[in-house]
Structures are given as structure tokens and as C-alpha cells.
Design an enzyme around this catalytic site. Structure first.
Site, mmCIF file in Angstrom:
data_model
loop_
_atom_site.group_PDB
_atom_site.id
_atom_site.type_symbol
_atom_site.label_atom_id
_atom_site.label_comp_id
_atom_site.label_asym_id
_atom_site.label_seq_id
_atom_site.Cartn_x
_atom_site.Cartn_y
_atom_site.Cartn_z
ATOM 1 N N VAL A 11 1.227 -1.021 0.155
ATOM 2 C CA VAL A 11 0.297 -0.294 -0.176
ATOM 3 C C VAL A 11 0.625 1.051 -0.464
ATOM 4 C CG1 VAL A 11 -1.319 1.598 1.334
ATOM 5 C CG2 VAL A 11 -1.696 -1.070 0.532
ATOM 6 N N ARG A 154 -6.076 -4.072 -5.127
ATOM 7 C CA ARG A 154 -5.112 -5.621 -4.978
ATOM 8 C C ARG A 154 -4.109 -5.972 -5.630
ATOM 9 N NH1 ARG A 154 -9.670 -7.588 -9.527
ATOM 10 N NH2 ARG A 154 -8.466 -5.061 -10.381
ATOM 11 N N GLY A 257 -6.669 -15.797 -0.043
ATOM 12 C CA GLY A 257 -5.727 -16.432 0.770
ATOM 13 C C GLY A 257 -5.751 -14.308 0.698
ATOM 14 N N CYS A 260 -4.820 -9.551 3.334
ATOM 15 C CA CYS A 260 -6.175 -8.407 3.563
ATOM 16 C C CYS A 260 -7.320 -9.362 4.172
ATOM 17 C CB CYS A 260 -6.457 -7.628 2.466
ATOM 18 S SG CYS A 260 -5.097 -7.313 1.734
ATOM 19 N N LYS A 321 -2.404 -15.725 -5.753
ATOM 20 C CA LYS A 321 -3.360 -15.108 -6.281
ATOM 21 C C LYS A 321 -1.750 -15.072 -7.717
ATOM 22 C CE LYS A 321 -4.094 -10.349 -5.470
ATOM 23 N NZ LYS A 321 -4.644 -10.271 -6.419
HETATM 24 C C1 UGA Z 1 -8.276 -7.517 -1.508
HETATM 25 C C2 UGA Z 1 -8.920 -6.451 -1.626
HETATM 26 O O1 UGA Z 1 -10.122 -6.562 -2.959
HETATM 27 C C3 UGA Z 1 -9.159 -5.195 -2.637
HETATM 28 O O2 UGA Z 1 -9.927 -4.074 -2.863
HETATM 29 C C4 UGA Z 1 -8.048 -4.678 -1.019
HETATM 30 O O3 UGA Z 1 -7.692 -3.189 -0.655
HETATM 31 C C5 UGA Z 1 -7.182 -5.364 -0.581
HETATM 32 O O4 UGA Z 1 -7.948 -7.062 -0.203
HETATM 33 C C6 UGA Z 1 -7.161 -4.673 0.965
HETATM 34 O O5 UGA Z 1 -7.508 -5.028 1.661
HETATM 35 O O6 UGA Z 1 -5.176 -4.361 0.733
HETATM 36 P P1 UGA Z 1 -6.317 -8.363 -2.552
HETATM 37 O O7 UGA Z 1 -6.590 -9.775 -1.374
HETATM 38 O O8 UGA Z 1 -4.843 -7.847 -3.116
HETATM 39 O O9 UGA Z 1 -7.099 -7.143 -2.895
HETATM 40 O O10 UGA Z 1 -6.813 -9.812 -3.792
HETATM 41 P P2 UGA Z 1 -8.061 -9.735 -4.242
HETATM 42 O O11 UGA Z 1 -8.103 -9.418 -6.267
HETATM 43 O O12 UGA Z 1 -9.605 -9.738 -3.870
HETATM 44 O O13 UGA Z 1 -7.887 -11.201 -4.385
HETATM 45 C C7 UGA Z 1 -8.626 -12.178 -2.673
HETATM 46 C C8 UGA Z 1 -8.203 -13.611 -2.523
HETATM 47 O O14 UGA Z 1 -9.880 -13.666 -3.003
HETATM 48 C C9 UGA Z 1 -7.854 -14.333 -3.489
HETATM 49 O O15 UGA Z 1 -7.138 -15.593 -2.290
HETATM 50 C C10 UGA Z 1 -8.467 -14.458 -4.883
HETATM 51 O O16 UGA Z 1 -8.014 -15.614 -4.925
HETATM 52 C C11 UGA Z 1 -9.433 -15.270 -4.026
HETATM 53 N N1 UGA Z 1 -10.544 -14.171 -4.815
HETATM 54 C C12 UGA Z 1 -11.091 -13.532 -5.636
HETATM 55 C C13 UGA Z 1 -11.485 -15.782 -4.835
HETATM 56 O O17 UGA Z 1 -11.566 -17.238 -4.466
HETATM 57 N N2 UGA Z 1 -12.769 -15.469 -6.199
HETATM 58 C C14 UGA Z 1 -13.817 -14.681 -6.244
HETATM 59 O O18 UGA Z 1 -14.472 -14.308 -7.325
HETATM 60 C C15 UGA Z 1 -12.060 -13.603 -6.543
#
Ligand code: UGA
Length: 440
Positions: A11, A154, A257, A260, A321
Site C-alpha cells: 500500500v 488489489r 488468501g 487482507c 493469486k
Molecule cells: C483485497 C481487496 O480486493 C482490495 O480491494 C483491498 O484493498 C485489499 O484486499 C486490501 O485490503 O489491501 P487482494 O487481497 O489483493 O485485495 O486480492 P483480491 O483480488 O481481492 O483476492 C483476494 C482473494 O480472494 C484471493 O485469494 C483470490 O483468489 C480470492 N478470490 C477472489 C476468489 O476466490 N474468488 C473470487 O471470485 C475473487
């Protein structure tokens, strides 16, 4: 404007780089000397597409600098961002030790009137705490205002999300400091939500927890689909087209995972308990998430009739991811752990993650290519949906494993096409009897 940013994790670093890109003069501070040296040379300490180019560009334009010296960084700063980590403590609550230290450092070293912006994800009321610490410990007679500005980027899309975010949230209990932060972000031309500090802090937790609940919901629907011979991909499409629901974050898989969602859901659940308010929908999402990768691993074990001893598995993808090298709370680690504990042989490959410090050499085989990883294995497990896996030639890959058994933990591969190529594919929540009659 002259800005300082404390903390150069995801961040902080992205915030600093983007603010310099839109014309501000930014000094980023980190206590880690080695890391600062790396960044001073224009290298990013994290894998994040697009970040390094902006880093190099803005250092060369003298708009971006890195230091370990707070005093130097604060000398000209009118705005200081706090972007330090808020890790999970044993109780589940957010550990605020780095936040408190940042507040003390600000109080100690600032020489001008300053707006302090809390960007770290913090429990409701933390901005008040930061203000109190600074006011108590302030060395000079200067004015300090504290504004909340939570982050929604993200990992893996951090630069894109910062330039093209859905909104910027500014939480200020007074108008002027809020106006100043709004002016700072004006060049981004994004919608602004103005509110008070406590609401801004809550927006961040409520947003992350909502997305986590959405993921756990579709994962549980997927598990039910599997039993009922329905297909969760079709279900996600079908419900996602309802604009009240939306298609995003309805991809069933191995659970969320990263640094966050796991931490923030726990922190919010803790906060609710602390204030004796039921938030059991979030508790349930946490539990469902913890079960999801176990259900997947059990499916594999069942396929080998309960005995995977001596069997070998290819794990494709380690990062939590794609487009990141982040292993925090990565489902791959839990799956590997379980298979190893049952005496299986595990080979791993990830396009970016080249080391798994958790394991001593020899415990698992870290491969340099997808082909090497799949060579001679009894089953292949797709764990992270990297493009390299999706776009690979699965006809050619068919010749490497002992048997064409493929578990797609992200429902990302074209199952029908792969079945035609001779693969046996098991996804998440996918119909097993594919000959169901189409009802018009
Ligand atoms: C997340 C939020 O999306 C951001 O808006 C936020 O700023 C960030 O946390 C934070 O608090 O700093 P991030 O953890 O980087 O972002 O990644 P995401 O793309 O949101 O994915 C999070 C997890 O959810 C991953 O493990 C991903 O594989 C999983 N996921 C996501 C799913 O299993 N299914 C989905 O449809 C989407």
C-alpha cells in the site's frame, strides 16, 4: 504538494509511486535499510506489474525518494501518510504496534503543520488514537490533523486500481484537512466519498468482509452443486447477471488468501465480539474459507481411495493469486502440507515464486517449468490461475504425467476441451454428468 509515506509495503509503496506520478513530491520511509537501498536504485522489492517502470521514471524526475530517516523525510512534508502493517494478533484483533510507532515518530520529528493520513487498514477508532498519541508526544508547537483514507487496491493490479479505482474515501471530522486530501487526489479524477473518520475506517472493513462473504457463499454453493450435479460456473453467471448481485467475486475456488481478507475478516469479527454485537455472517465466511482447501484436498485423497502414500503430485501455482509473489495465507501451502503429511511426493512450480522457505531442501521438489513439474506425476493440481497455465498447450502437456488426472482448483481450464484431449478433469462445483438435457 510535499508528501511523506511511512511504510513501503504494497500500500505504501504504490501510494508513494502513484502520488509522485501525478505530480507530487514524495519521500517514502522504511526502517529496512536494505529495502530502501533497493528502491533507491529503482528496483521494486515486490512483484507488481507496472510498478518498477513508474518507480524508475519518478526517481529520475526527482519526484520520488526513499530514506530511513524520518526527520529528513518530514522536513518539507505537509502531508504524511501512515501505511504500515496492521498484522493479526493472537486474539484475531489487529496489532497496532507499527501504527503507534508511526504516530510517535511523527510527533517527534515534524516541524510544520501537517495533515496525517491513515491509509493502513485499522479498527474503528484508530484515527482517534493516532491523533491522541501525536498530540501527547508532539515536540514543537505545530498543528496536526488526522484524516482516514482507506485503500482498495488489489495486489497484482495495484497500479491499475489506484488510477482507475471505483472511489476514494476520505474520512475527516473537520472540513479543511479533508479538502486538502481531496485536492491531493484531484488529478486522479475519481469519485470521492467524504465522511467522518469512523465511517471511513468501517467502510474498509465492511468492504473486505463483504467480498470475503461473497467468495465463501459461492464456494459453499459450489460444494452443494457438486453433490447435486449442477455447475457452479453457470450458477455464478446466472446470478451474477442480476445487477443487484454482480458477477465479480463469484469465482468458486480454493478460498480467499493473501494478507487482507483473512486478517480483516478476523479483525472485524473480533471488533463485533468486543462490542457484543452479532456478526456471525462473517464468522461463517471465515469458517467456510478455512474448510474450502481441505475439501479440495480430501477430494484428491478420495480419488486415490484414501491412500496417497508414495503417490506424486504436481502443484501448479504457489502464490495466493496470480500476478503476485505473495504467499501469505496461500491455499497451496495448506494443500502441500496435507499431502506431505500423508506421505505423498510433491513437486511445485510457480512462474514467479522460486523459493518456499517453509520447507527444507529435499522435502519437496521445486521445478523450473510446468513440464518438469508434471513429469511422471500421478495427478496435477492447478492451484493458482496464472495465465501460463491457462494458455498452455494441454495436448502437449498430456505426455508428461503418469496419468491424465487433473484437479482444477480455480475452475479456470476449459473442462470440455480437456476431456476431449483425454484428460480427466475435476473442478470445483462442476457437474460430473455432463450429458444433462438442455431445457429451453
Ligand atoms: C483485497 C481487496 O480486493 C482490495 O480491494 C483491498 O484493498 C485489499 O484486499 C486490501 O485490503 O489491501 P487482494 O487481497 O489483493 O485485495 O486480492 P483480491 O483480488 O481481492 O483476492 C483476494 C482473494 O480472494 C484471493 O485469494 C483470490 O483468489 C480470492 N478470490 C477472489 C476468489 O476466490 N474468488 C473470487 O471470485 C475473487
Amino acid at each position: 504538494m510535499n508528501v511523506a509515506v511511512i511504510g513501503t509495503g504494497y500500500v505504501g509503496l504504490v501510494t508513494g509511486v502513484v502520488l509522485s506520478e501525478i505530480g507530487h513530491t514524495v519521500t517514502c520511509i522504511d526502517i529496512d535499510e536494505k529495502k530502501v537501498e533497493i528502491m533507491q536504485k529503482g528496483k521494486s522489492p515486490i512483484y507488481e506489474p507496472g510498478l518498477e517502470d513508474l518507480l524508475v521514471k519518478n526517481i529520475s524526475k526527482n519526484r520520488l525518494a526513499f530514506t530511513t530517516n524520518h526527520k529528513k523525510a518530514f522536513e518539507k512534508s505537509e502531508i504524511i501518510f501512515i501505511a504500515v502493517g496492521t498484522p493479526q494478533s493472537e486474539s484475531g484483533a489487529a496489532d497496532l504496534k507499527y501504527i503507534k510507532q508511526a504516530a510517535k515518530d511523527i510527533a517527534q520529528y515534524i516541524t510544520n503543520d501537517t495533515v496525517v493520513v491513515v491509509k493502513s487498514t485499522v479498527p474503528v477508532g484508530t484515527n482517534d488514537l493516532v491523533e491522541n498519541i501525536i498530540k501527547q508526544e508532539l515536540k514543537l508547537d505545530v498543528k496536526v490533523e488526522v484524516v482516514s483514507n482507506p485503500e482498495f487496491l488489489r495486489e497484482g493490479h495495484a497500479i491499475h486500481d489506484t488510477f482507475h479505482g471505483d472511489r476514494i474515501v476520505i474520512g475527516s471530522d473537520k472540513e479543511k484537512p479533508g479538502d486538502k486530501i481531496e485536492a491531493l487526489f484531484t488529478p486522479l479524477k475519481l469519485p470521492i466519498v467524504r465522511t467522518n473518520r469512523r465511517s471511513a475506517e468501517m467502510i474498509k472493513y465492511a468492504a473486505n468482509a463483504f467480498l470475503a462473504v461473497k467468495i465463501s457463499y459461492i464456494n459453499q454453493i459450489a460444494n452443494l452443486c457438486e453433490k447435486l450435479d449442477a455447475d457452479v460456473n453457470a450458477v455464478a453467471e446466472g446470478i451474477g447477471m442480476d445487477s443487484r448481485i454482480g458477477r465479480a467475486f463469484l469465482n468458486a475456488g480454493l478460498g480467499y488468501g493473501g494478507s487482507c481478507f483473512p486478517k480483516d475478516t478476523e479483525a472485524l469479527a473480533f471488533l463485533a465480539k468486543e462490542y457484543n454485537t452479532s456478526l456471525n455472517i462473517v464468522d461463517a465466511a471465515i469458517q467456510a474459507n478455512s474448510n474450502q482447501s481441505e475439501i479440495f484436498t480430501q477430494k484428491i485423497i478420495d480419488r486415490f481411495k484414501g491412500n496417497v502414500q508414495g503417490k506424486s503430485f504436481a502443484i501448479l501455482g504457489l502464490a495466493f493469486k496470480p500476478n503476485t509473489d505473495d504467499l501469505r495465507e496461500a491455499p497451496a501451502l495448506k494443500i502441500i502440507e496435507k499431502l506431505l503429511s500423508l506421505g505423498a511426493k510433491v513437486k511445485v512450480y510457480d512462474p514467479i515464486v522460486q523459493h518456499l522457505n517453509e520447507y527444507q531442501a529435499g522435502v519437496l521438489e521445486h521445478c523450473q517449468s510446468i513440464q518438469e513439474c508434471m513429469d511422471n506425476v500421478d495427478a496435477t493440481l492447478l492451484v493458482t490461475e496464472w495465465d501460463e497455465f491457462i494458455e498452455n498447450d494441454w495436448k502437449e502437456l498430456r505426455k508428461y504425467p503418469n496419468q491424465p488426472l487433473l484437479f482444477d482448483g480455480r475452475n479456470i481450464l476449459p473442462t470440455d476441451k480437456l476431456v476431449k484431449l483425454g484428460w480427466q478433469v475435476e473442478g470445483i462445483g462442476q457437474a460430473q454428468k455432463r450429458k444433462s438435457v438442455e431445457v429451453i
